[in-house]
Scaffold this active site. Structure first.
Site, PDB file in Angstrom:
ATOM      1  N   CYS A 189       5.130 -31.492  57.060  1.00  0.00           N
ATOM      2  CA  CYS A 189       4.070 -31.767  56.084  1.00  0.00           C
ATOM      3  C   CYS A 189       3.929 -30.583  55.121  1.00  0.00           C
ATOM      4  O   CYS A 189       3.710 -29.445  55.542  1.00  0.00           O
ATOM      5  CB  CYS A 189       2.766 -32.028  56.838  1.00  0.00           C
ATOM      6  N   CYS A 221       0.576 -28.720  55.399  1.00  0.00           N
ATOM      7  CA  CYS A 221       0.552 -27.857  56.604  1.00  0.00           C
ATOM      8  C   CYS A 221       1.340 -26.582  56.331  1.00  0.00           C
ATOM      9  O   CYS A 221       0.913 -25.483  56.718  1.00  0.00           O
ATOM     10  CB  CYS A 221       1.133 -28.592  57.807  1.00  0.00           C
ATOM     11  N   ASP A 258      -3.067 -27.287  42.040  1.00  0.00           N
ATOM     12  CA  ASP A 258      -2.141 -28.425  42.087  1.00  0.00           C
ATOM     13  C   ASP A 258      -0.904 -28.079  41.254  1.00  0.00           C
ATOM     14  O   ASP A 258      -1.003 -27.547  40.148  1.00  0.00           O
ATOM     15  CB  ASP A 258      -2.824 -29.674  41.531  1.00  0.00           C
ATOM     16  N   HIS A 299      -4.310 -30.916  60.499  1.00  0.00           N
ATOM     17  CA  HIS A 299      -3.594 -32.044  59.894  1.00  0.00           C
ATOM     18  C   HIS A 299      -4.335 -33.345  60.196  1.00  0.00           C
ATOM     19  O   HIS A 299      -4.354 -33.821  61.319  1.00  0.00           O
ATOM     20  CB  HIS A 299      -2.150 -32.140  60.390  1.00  0.00           C
ATOM     21  N   ASN A 315      -7.989 -39.406  47.530  1.00  0.00           N
ATOM     22  CA  ASN A 315      -7.183 -40.622  47.636  1.00  0.00           C
ATOM     23  C   ASN A 315      -6.919 -40.911  49.113  1.00  0.00           C
ATOM     24  O   ASN A 315      -6.608 -40.000  49.880  1.00  0.00           O
ATOM     25  CB  ASN A 315      -5.862 -40.454  46.882  1.00  0.00           C
ATOM     26  N   GLY A 328      -3.020 -44.473  45.718  1.00  0.00           N
ATOM     27  CA  GLY A 328      -2.107 -43.516  45.088  1.00  0.00           C
ATOM     28  C   GLY A 328      -1.921 -42.252  45.883  1.00  0.00           C
ATOM     29  O   GLY A 328      -1.368 -41.273  45.364  1.00  0.00           O
ATOM     30  N   HIS A 385      -6.787 -34.281  51.525  1.00  0.00           N
ATOM     31  CA  HIS A 385      -7.054 -33.245  50.528  1.00  0.00           C
ATOM     32  C   HIS A 385      -8.044 -33.770  49.506  1.00  0.00           C
ATOM     33  O   HIS A 385      -8.095 -34.964  49.220  1.00  0.00           O
ATOM     34  CB  HIS A 385      -5.772 -32.790  49.830  1.00  0.00           C
ATOM     35  N   HIS A 412      -9.274 -33.403  45.634  1.00  0.00           N
ATOM     36  CA  HIS A 412      -8.930 -32.914  44.296  1.00  0.00           C
ATOM     37  C   HIS A 412     -10.206 -32.425  43.626  1.00  0.00           C
ATOM     38  O   HIS A 412     -11.212 -33.148  43.600  1.00  0.00           O
ATOM     39  CB  HIS A 412      -8.362 -34.041  43.426  1.00  0.00           C
TER      40      HIS A 412
HETATM   41  P1  AMP Z   1      -2.358 -37.444  46.159  1.00  0.00           P
HETATM   42  O1  AMP Z   1      -1.721 -38.400  45.192  1.00  0.00           O
HETATM   43  O2  AMP Z   1      -3.855 -37.605  46.252  1.00  0.00           O
HETATM   44  O3  AMP Z   1      -1.681 -37.460  47.512  1.00  0.00           O
HETATM   45  O4  AMP Z   1      -2.155 -36.013  45.535  1.00  0.00           O
HETATM   46  C1  AMP Z   1      -1.147 -35.132  45.926  1.00  0.00           C
HETATM   47  C2  AMP Z   1      -1.183 -33.974  44.958  1.00  0.00           C
HETATM   48  O5  AMP Z   1      -0.446 -32.910  45.526  1.00  0.00           O
HETATM   49  C3  AMP Z   1      -0.586 -34.284  43.595  1.00  0.00           C
HETATM   50  O6  AMP Z   1      -1.562 -34.065  42.573  1.00  0.00           O
HETATM   51  C4  AMP Z   1       0.591 -33.301  43.490  1.00  0.00           C
HETATM   52  O7  AMP Z   1       0.773 -32.787  42.186  1.00  0.00           O
HETATM   53  C5  AMP Z   1       0.176 -32.209  44.474  1.00  0.00           C
HETATM   54  N1  AMP Z   1       1.263 -31.462  45.081  1.00  0.00           N
HETATM   55  C6  AMP Z   1       2.392 -31.940  45.658  1.00  0.00           C
HETATM   56  N2  AMP Z   1       3.148 -30.934  46.131  1.00  0.00           N
HETATM   57  C7  AMP Z   1       2.487 -29.782  45.867  1.00  0.00           C
HETATM   58  C8  AMP Z   1       2.747 -28.404  46.109  1.00  0.00           C
HETATM   59  N3  AMP Z   1       3.848 -27.988  46.746  1.00  0.00           N
HETATM   60  N4  AMP Z   1       1.839 -27.501  45.677  1.00  0.00           N
HETATM   61  C9  AMP Z   1       0.729 -27.894  45.035  1.00  0.00           C
HETATM   62  N5  AMP Z   1       0.408 -29.175  44.796  1.00  0.00           N
HETATM   63  C10 AMP Z   1       1.274 -30.106  45.188  1.00  0.00           C
HETATM   64 ZN    ZN Z   2      -0.258 -31.629  57.314  1.00  0.00          ZN
END
Ligand code: AMP
Ligand code: ZN
Length: 114
Positions: A4, A7, A30, A46, A87, A93, A100, A102
């Site tokens: 993950c 994680c 992000d 997690h 989300n 999405g 997490h 946002h």
């Molecule tokens: P979600 O669609 O709610 O699962 O959002 C996942 C978010 O994680 C997206 O806005 C991605 O741009 C962000 N994301 C994915 N990988 C990374 C990473 N390595 N570091 C920072 N943000 C990330």
């Molecule tokens: Zn995790």
């Protein structure tokens, strides 16, 4: 070892621009921001999403929101306003299957979705 990505960021195996960290959670930028200010608040535990939480996670869920407020204040976006999005599941999405929050701000977000 966990595959993950959140994680990995939470335990320091993967780099991120960390804004805040404590024993329970980490807040980082992000990688693909959808607003001028876009931070993810991520519990170190997690949990797949809110469907994966229970009464035992009540304090942690409250902590996520209070740290979102703190990060917003430190970034000086609190007074102008910010948006919090969680989300949950594929129809929302959600792309990363680790709970997490946002935190988005820095421009007019009234009609925005994440
Ligand atoms: P979600 O669609 O709610 O699962 O959002 C996942 C978010 O994680 C997206 O806005 C991605 O741009 C962000 N994301 C994915 N990988 C990374 C990473 N390595 N570091 C920072 N943000 C990330
Ligand atoms: Zn995790």
């Amino acid at each position: 070892m966990s595959k993950c990505i959140f994680c990995k960021i939470a335990n320091g195996q993967m780099p991120a621009h960390i804004r805040y960290e404590d024993d329970e959670l980490v807040a980082f930028d992000d990688i693909n921001p959808k607003a001028p200010f876009h931070v993810l608040i991520v519990p170190k535990k997690h949990l797949k999403n809110l469907n994966d939480t229970a009464k035992i996670d009540q304090d942690l869920l409250g902590h996520l929101l209070l740290i979102a407020q703190k990060v917003a204040e430190e970034a000086k976006i609190a007074d102008n306003g910010y948006k919090i999005v969680i989300n949950n599941g594929k129809e929302s999405g959600q792309l990363v299957d680790h709970l997490h929050l946002h935190l988005l701000g820095g421009k007019l977000l009234a009609r925005m979705t994440v």
